[in-house]
Design an enzyme around this catalytic site. Sequence first.
Site, PDB file in Angstrom:
ATOM      1  N   GLU A  44       0.674   3.993   1.728  1.00 46.44           N
ATOM      2  CA  GLU A  44       1.064   4.460   3.052  1.00 46.44           C
ATOM      3  C   GLU A  44       2.295   3.706   3.549  1.00 46.44           C
ATOM      4  O   GLU A  44       3.235   4.308   4.072  1.00 46.44           O
ATOM      5  CB  GLU A  44      -0.087   4.254   4.060  1.00 46.44           C
ATOM      6  CG  GLU A  44      -1.365   4.962   3.678  1.00 46.44           C
ATOM      7  CD  GLU A  44      -2.327   4.093   2.878  1.00 46.44           C
ATOM      8  OE1 GLU A  44      -3.538   4.275   3.047  1.00 46.44           O
ATOM      9  OE2 GLU A  44      -1.876   3.241   2.075  1.00 46.44           O
TER      10      GLU A  44
ATOM     11  N   CYS B 126      -2.958  -0.436   7.428  1.00 47.93           N
ATOM     12  CA  CYS B 126      -2.134   0.770   7.284  1.00 47.93           C
ATOM     13  C   CYS B 126      -2.338   1.708   8.469  1.00 47.93           C
ATOM     14  O   CYS B 126      -1.389   2.355   8.920  1.00 47.93           O
ATOM     15  CB  CYS B 126      -2.432   1.479   5.969  1.00 47.93           C
ATOM     16  SG  CYS B 126      -1.722   0.627   4.539  1.00 47.93           S
TER      17      CYS B 126
ATOM     18  N   HIS C 143       0.824  -1.211   0.000  1.00 46.83           N
ATOM     19  CA  HIS C 143       0.000   0.000   0.000  1.00 46.83           C
ATOM     20  C   HIS C 143       0.857   1.261   0.000  1.00 46.83           C
ATOM     21  O   HIS C 143       1.992   1.262   0.474  1.00 46.83           O
ATOM     22  CB  HIS C 143      -0.942  -0.002   1.196  1.00 46.83           C
ATOM     23  CG  HIS C 143      -2.032  -1.020   1.078  1.00 46.83           C
ATOM     24  ND1 HIS C 143      -3.105  -1.066   1.938  1.00 46.83           N
ATOM     25  CD2 HIS C 143      -2.229  -2.030   0.191  1.00 46.83           C
ATOM     26  CE1 HIS C 143      -3.916  -2.053   1.586  1.00 46.83           C
ATOM     27  NE2 HIS C 143      -3.395  -2.659   0.531  1.00 46.83           N
TER      28      HIS C 143
ATOM     29  N   CYS D  25      -6.541   1.892   5.101  1.00 47.64           N
ATOM     30  CA  CYS D  25      -7.186   0.660   5.553  1.00 47.64           C
ATOM     31  C   CYS D  25      -6.777   0.373   7.003  1.00 47.64           C
ATOM     32  O   CYS D  25      -5.909   1.050   7.566  1.00 47.64           O
ATOM     33  CB  CYS D  25      -6.789  -0.509   4.644  1.00 47.64           C
ATOM     34  SG  CYS D  25      -5.052  -1.013   4.810  1.00 47.64           S
TER      35      CYS D  25
END
Length: 128
Positions: free
Chosen positions: A83, A110, A81, A107
């Site tokens: 992040e 994260c 991801h 999410c």
Amino acid sequence: MSRPDWDEYFLGIATAAAQRSDCERSKVGAVVVKDRRVRGTGYNGAPAGAAGCSTCPRRLSGAVPGVSDYSSGATRCVAVHAEANALLYCDREDLIGATLYVTREPCYACSNLIAASGIERVVYPKES
């Protein structure tokens, strides 16, 4: 003509970072900022050296982005991801007290990484 405020400005940089993603399901960008200086950027995608969306087993299996189960078997998504990528490419010192700008709400996984990283503030568009 008015200038964007700092949050709008850095969200714009996160949006630009998202354009580097080759994910066909969702393009996400993230920017770590401390003292109004960019400390790191990231976008979602396969780990360095791994097959990206255009050649990954999930896509080649005929899985439909946004519809298929991306959590198991041949359709398991290997993407890191945005992040996580942004955090991984920063020094710990850069993260303490910093702000993370993301093009969508992080999410659950994260969010846990962000909470443990030292990031003090997270900004993402309201409509995400």
